[in-house]
Design a protein around this motif. Structure first.
Motif, PDB file in Angstrom:
ATOM      1  N   GLN A 199       0.816  -1.203   0.000  1.00  0.00           N
ATOM      2  CA  GLN A 199       0.000   0.000   0.000  1.00  0.00           C
ATOM      3  C   GLN A 199       0.852   1.256   0.000  1.00  0.00           C
ATOM      4  OE1 GLN A 199      -3.264   0.060   2.675  1.00  0.00           O
ATOM      5  NE2 GLN A 199      -3.953  -1.954   2.054  1.00  0.00           N
ATOM      6  N   ILE A 202       4.733   3.261  -4.666  1.00  0.00           N
ATOM      7  CA  ILE A 202       4.364   4.311  -5.619  1.00  0.00           C
ATOM      8  C   ILE A 202       4.237   3.660  -6.986  1.00  0.00           C
ATOM      9  CG2 ILE A 202       5.121   6.463  -6.711  1.00  0.00           C
ATOM     10  CD1 ILE A 202       6.579   7.126  -4.093  1.00  0.00           C
ATOM     11  N   ILE A 203       3.011   3.615  -7.485  1.00  0.00           N
ATOM     12  CA  ILE A 203       2.770   2.960  -8.770  1.00  0.00           C
ATOM     13  C   ILE A 203       2.899   3.986  -9.885  1.00  0.00           C
ATOM     14  CG2 ILE A 203       1.055   1.618 -10.097  1.00  0.00           C
ATOM     15  CD1 ILE A 203       1.470   0.160  -7.555  1.00  0.00           C
ATOM     16  N   GLU A 231      -0.792  19.169  -6.126  1.00  0.00           N
ATOM     17  CA  GLU A 231      -2.230  19.277  -5.823  1.00  0.00           C
ATOM     18  C   GLU A 231      -2.651  18.231  -4.789  1.00  0.00           C
ATOM     19  OE1 GLU A 231      -4.473  18.891  -9.437  1.00  0.00           O
ATOM     20  OE2 GLU A 231      -3.279  20.415 -10.449  1.00  0.00           O
ATOM     21  N   THR A 232      -3.824  18.440  -4.242  1.00  0.00           N
ATOM     22  CA  THR A 232      -4.331  17.484  -3.247  1.00  0.00           C
ATOM     23  C   THR A 232      -4.521  16.090  -3.867  1.00  0.00           C
ATOM     24  OG1 THR A 232      -6.053  17.074  -1.651  1.00  0.00           O
ATOM     25  CG2 THR A 232      -6.749  18.165  -3.650  1.00  0.00           C
ATOM     26  N   GLY A 233      -4.166  15.069  -3.089  1.00  0.00           N
ATOM     27  CA  GLY A 233      -4.391  13.686  -3.529  1.00  0.00           C
ATOM     28  C   GLY A 233      -3.413  13.163  -4.565  1.00  0.00           C
ATOM     29  N   GLY A 235      -0.355  12.153  -3.927  1.00  0.00           N
ATOM     30  CA  GLY A 235       0.581  11.181  -3.345  1.00  0.00           C
ATOM     31  C   GLY A 235       1.760  11.812  -2.633  1.00  0.00           C
ATOM     32  N   GLU A 237       2.095  12.436   0.550  1.00  0.00           N
ATOM     33  CA  GLU A 237       2.440  11.680   1.764  1.00  0.00           C
ATOM     34  C   GLU A 237       3.134  10.360   1.408  1.00  0.00           C
ATOM     35  OE1 GLU A 237      -0.573  11.029   4.728  1.00  0.00           O
ATOM     36  OE2 GLU A 237       0.905  10.037   6.013  1.00  0.00           O
ATOM     37  N   ASP A 301       2.755  17.993   7.072  1.00  0.00           N
ATOM     38  CA  ASP A 301       1.835  18.107   5.946  1.00  0.00           C
ATOM     39  C   ASP A 301       1.108  19.445   6.041  1.00  0.00           C
ATOM     40  OD1 ASP A 301       0.642  17.324   3.664  1.00  0.00           O
ATOM     41  OD2 ASP A 301      -0.668  15.803   4.551  1.00  0.00           O
ATOM     42  N   GLU A 302       0.719  19.994   4.926  1.00  0.00           N
ATOM     43  CA  GLU A 302       0.017  21.286   4.851  1.00  0.00           C
ATOM     44  C   GLU A 302       0.782  22.365   5.617  1.00  0.00           C
ATOM     45  OE1 GLU A 302      -2.337  20.956   2.873  1.00  0.00           O
ATOM     46  OE2 GLU A 302      -3.379  19.056   3.194  1.00  0.00           O
ATOM     47  N   ASN A 343      -0.241  21.793  -0.615  1.00  0.00           N
ATOM     48  CA  ASN A 343      -0.871  21.843  -1.935  1.00  0.00           C
ATOM     49  C   ASN A 343      -1.161  23.293  -2.310  1.00  0.00           C
ATOM     50  OD1 ASN A 343      -3.102  22.456  -0.384  1.00  0.00           O
ATOM     51  ND2 ASN A 343      -3.896  20.369  -0.447  1.00  0.00           N
ATOM     52  N   TYR A 386      -4.920  -1.263 -10.505  1.00  0.00           N
ATOM     53  CA  TYR A 386      -4.318  -1.597  -9.207  1.00  0.00           C
ATOM     54  C   TYR A 386      -5.358  -1.455  -8.086  1.00  0.00           C
ATOM     55  CZ  TYR A 386      -1.589  -0.432  -4.991  1.00  0.00           C
ATOM     56  OH  TYR A 386      -1.102  -0.359  -3.706  1.00  0.00           O
ATOM     57  N   ILE A 418      -5.242  11.143  -7.385  1.00  0.00           N
ATOM     58  CA  ILE A 418      -5.253   9.687  -7.150  1.00  0.00           C
ATOM     59  C   ILE A 418      -6.243   9.315  -6.051  1.00  0.00           C
ATOM     60  CG2 ILE A 418      -3.766   7.699  -6.620  1.00  0.00           C
ATOM     61  CD1 ILE A 418      -1.606   9.942  -7.797  1.00  0.00           C
ATOM     62  N   GLU A 422      -8.943   6.494  -6.497  1.00  0.00           N
ATOM     63  CA  GLU A 422      -9.028   5.385  -5.530  1.00  0.00           C
ATOM     64  C   GLU A 422     -10.469   5.223  -5.027  1.00  0.00           C
ATOM     65  OE1 GLU A 422      -6.246   6.015  -2.347  1.00  0.00           O
ATOM     66  OE2 GLU A 422      -6.641   4.066  -1.445  1.00  0.00           O
TER      67      GLU A 422
HETATM   68  N1  LIG Z   1       1.605   6.567  -7.259  1.00  0.00           N
HETATM   69  C1  LIG Z   1       0.723   6.028  -6.414  1.00  0.00           C
HETATM   70  N2  LIG Z   1       0.564   4.714  -6.375  1.00  0.00           N
HETATM   71  C2  LIG Z   1      -0.338   4.146  -5.569  1.00  0.00           C
HETATM   72  N3  LIG Z   1      -1.130   4.820  -4.749  1.00  0.00           N
HETATM   73  C3  LIG Z   1      -1.021   6.152  -4.709  1.00  0.00           C
HETATM   74  C4  LIG Z   1      -0.080   6.821  -5.531  1.00  0.00           C
HETATM   75  N4  LIG Z   1      -0.169   8.137  -5.283  1.00  0.00           N
HETATM   76  C5  LIG Z   1      -1.128   8.278  -4.354  1.00  0.00           C
HETATM   77  N5  LIG Z   1      -1.639   7.100  -4.000  1.00  0.00           N
HETATM   78  C6  LIG Z   1      -2.741   6.869  -3.044  1.00  0.00           C
HETATM   79  O1  LIG Z   1      -3.640   7.975  -3.163  1.00  0.00           O
HETATM   80  C7  LIG Z   1      -4.114   8.404  -1.898  1.00  0.00           C
HETATM   81  C8  LIG Z   1      -3.773   9.875  -1.692  1.00  0.00           C
HETATM   82  O2  LIG Z   1      -2.355  10.003  -1.554  1.00  0.00           O
HETATM   83  P1  LIG Z   1      -1.683  10.982  -0.478  1.00  0.00           P
HETATM   84  O3  LIG Z   1      -2.487  11.037   0.788  1.00  0.00           O
HETATM   85  O4  LIG Z   1      -0.265  10.605  -0.364  1.00  0.00           O
HETATM   86  O5  LIG Z   1      -1.866  12.348  -1.251  1.00  0.00           O
HETATM   87  P2  LIG Z   1      -1.494  13.816  -0.758  1.00  0.00           P
HETATM   88  O6  LIG Z   1      -0.938  14.503  -1.920  1.00  0.00           O
HETATM   89  O7  LIG Z   1      -0.632  13.744   0.465  1.00  0.00           O
HETATM   90  O8  LIG Z   1      -2.912  14.380  -0.397  1.00  0.00           O
HETATM   91  P3  LIG Z   1      -3.278  15.746   0.451  1.00  0.00           P
HETATM   92  O9  LIG Z   1      -2.706  16.898  -0.314  1.00  0.00           O
HETATM   93  O10 LIG Z   1      -4.754  15.768   0.442  1.00  0.00           O
HETATM   94  O11 LIG Z   1      -2.675  15.561   1.786  1.00  0.00           O
HETATM   95  C9  LIG Z   1      -3.463   7.492  -0.868  1.00  0.00           C
HETATM   96  O12 LIG Z   1      -4.333   6.446  -0.534  1.00  0.00           O
HETATM   97  C10 LIG Z   1      -2.255   6.935  -1.591  1.00  0.00           C
HETATM   98  O13 LIG Z   1      -1.896   5.670  -1.104  1.00  0.00           O
END
Ligand SMILES: Nc1ncnc2c1ncn2[C@@H]1O[C@H](COP(=O)(O)OP(=O)(O)OP(=O)(O)O)[C@@H](O)[C@H]1O
Length: 512
Positions: A199, A202-203, A231-233, A235, A237, A301-302, A343, A386, A418, A422
């Motif tokens: 989980q 990084i895909i 941007e938000t979401g 990846g 984190e 974060d943020e 973000n 995935y 992402i 998801e």
């Molecule tokens: N390249 C990737 N491969 C697999 N899963 C991913 C990938 N990038 C993001 N995800 C999945 O997408 C979801 C959002 O990712 P993450 O929380 O890291 O985003 P973020 O940029 O930190 O979001 P925010 O800005 O809202 O904090 C998570 O469940 C993460 O596991």
């Protein structure tokens, strides 16, 4: 008058036998921690007390159906290996086959005594094999050879050995159950560990994500501060975790603080901790995230949401790697690697004066940009498949994406990136009526403004794709009634039947 002389109880043979059984019970107590030592003690007690030449415990190997020496008193290691019997073979094997004691009074004249261990001595007279049973299941055989000196009432001996064998079988059963459970838990732990690692994977093969992976590979093992934008979401984190996992700090804590999720008045305590009595509710001393992350990684974060006063405090810690807990005077030194993310448009914030420029430069030592999903090309499909597989496993379903569904996913702009993909895939797994997920299903889970994509017709395959989609649409509108759909399309019932077959359209999906 005659005096009656009562002999002390210790001299009574019965008492001696009970005493041995008592000592055996003591020896077997706690055998769940390791039965070899407990069994060795038991067998030595038997051998010594009853003047046996040897006493052996054979465990039943369920797979090979053989009796193998688990422990013995009187056999060398080599003899133990030689003394393996198939169930039914010799006196020991017969005892296991019929689950009854086998008594050989004169072992020198009995063909059932096989002496496979090549250890027979002249002094040995009789051999007794007793089944070791627990809950009517055979666990092994207790075999002993008696000498001239053994106090021999064979019947009594069989009773004592039956009690002993039963105690040994029970110990073996408990030991095996605990061992099996330990093995199962170990395998389960490994499975969950792998799942968690999966989980955190990084895909992506798109050039933009490959660039990110390359930077992570280069900088993870340094101590440099990293600033992740995107941007938000997208990846961010996940990137922060990857940096920690690939660094030499990976065995140390990875601590996260979402600066936007905690009220301003509590944020300082969260970061730096507080001493007891620092404020009314501070009943105990509490360590802050900086202290908790000592020798590890702190993911802020943020970070763009920090107030200017906290930005100043954070800057001091980054410069000096030390701070005081709230209400305290003691300076605390920490070794923490900072990974920050936002973000928000941080450069614009610096221009407007809402984010300190000096802090921005402190954080932005290694900048990493997490690209939006719409820029990742075929990674959209890769990620969709995935997540689809993951949610199918979680919900016990089976779903596959048809080409028109994939095209639609690729053409959508994914403002939530992402995370949105998801969540959409989980909804699709739960809502799709059947195995094949088509564009209509995708359409129903994405926001209303999404359009079913239309593609320019350039090849025969494009034309056929268009025809396939038209048939599916009309079948859906006609609730799976073939004749109705054919009428709408202006073709015959036979023609539509032929096309349904040709395009492998699953009728079940459209029937109500
Ligand atoms: N390249 C990737 N491969 C697999 N899963 C991913 C990938 N990038 C993001 N995800 C999945 O997408 C979801 C959002 O990712 P993450 O929380 O890291 O985003 P973020 O940029 O930190 O979001 P925010 O800005 O809202 O904090 C998570 O469940 C993460 O596991």
């Amino acid at each position: 008058m005659d005096t009656i002389c009562i002999s002390p109880i210790q001299d009574c043979p019965r008492y001696q036998e009970l005493r041995v059984l008592y000592e055996i019970a003591l020896a077997l107590k706690g055998s769940e921690l390791g039965i070899e030592i407990a069994f060795e003690k038991t067998l030595s007690l038997l051998k010594r007390h009853f003047y046996m030449d040897k006493s052996i415990y054979y465990a039943l190997n369920d797979e090979s159906n053989e009796l193998e020496v688990l422990s013995s008193a009187g056999l060398s290691k080599r003899q133990e290996v030689l003394a393996t019997y198939k169930v039914g073979e010799g006196a020991t094997g017969l005892c296991a086959q019929f689950l009854e004691p086998v008594v050989i009074e004169n072992i020198h004249q009995n063909i059932l005594f096989l002496n496979k261990s090549c250890s027979l001595k002249k002094s040995e007279i009789s051999y007794l094999a007793i089944p070791a049973l627990s809950q009517n299941k055979l666990f092994g055989v207790l075999g002993v050879s008696l000498t001239q000196k053994s106090l021999c009432n064979i019947e009594e001996m069989v009773t004592i050995l039956t009690i002993t064998a039963s105690l040994m079988a029970q110990s073996q059963q408990i030991y095996q159950t605990i061992n099996d459970e330990k093995k199962r838990l170990k395998e389960e732990k490994l499975y969950y560990k792998e799942e968690i690692l999966k989980q955190n994977e990084i895909i992506g093969y798109s050039p933009v994500i490959q660039d990110v992976l390359e930077i992570i590979g280069k900088v993870a093992c340094t101590n440099s501060t990293i600033f992740i934008s995107g941007e938000t979401g997208t990846g961010k984190e996940l990137i922060a975790k990857a940096i920690h996992n690939y660094s030499h700090r990976k065995e140390k804590p990875y601590i996260k603080l979402n600066c936007a999720a905690i009220p301003e008045n509590l944020l300082e305590t969260e970061l730096f901790g507080h001493e007891r009595g620092a404020f009314t509710d501070a009943k105990e001393m509490r360590k802050g995230r900086f202290e908790l992350a000592h020798e590890g990684t702190l993911f802020l974060d943020e970070v763009g949401d920090l107030s200017l006063s906290l930005q100043a405090k954070l800057l001091r810690v980054l410069q000096e790697q030390e701070f005081e807990r709230l209400g305290g005077t003691k300076t605390i030194k920490v070794d923490v690697r900072i990974v920050a993310a936002t973000n928000r448009d941080i450069k614009e914030m610096v221009r407007q004066g809402s984010f300190r420029e000096d802090l921005f430069y402190r954080l932005n030592v290694i900048p990493i940009h997490s690209p939006p999903l719409r820029d990742r090309g075929d990674d959209i499909i890769l990620l969709a498949c995935y997540f689809l597989e993951r949610f199918c496993r979680r919900h016990g379903k089976e779903r596959t994406l048809l080409p028109d569904a994939q095209m639609m996913l690729k053409e959508y702009t994914w403002p939530g990136n992402i995370r949105e993909l998801e969540n959409s895939m989980e909804r699709i797994v739960l809502l799709a009526p059947s195995l094949h997920v088509n564009a209509q299903v995708i359409f129903s889970v994405l926001p209303a403004k999404t359009k079913i994509p239309t593609k320019e017709v350039e090849t025969k395959a494009d034309l056929e794709d268009l025809e396939r989609q038209a048939i599916i649409r009309v079948l859906r509108e006609s609730r799976g009634i073939k004749i109705k759909a054919a009428k709408k399309l202006g073709i015959t019932n036979r023609q539509i039947g032929y096309k349904i077959q040709k395009y492998e359209i699953c009728m079940q999906e459209y029937l109500e």
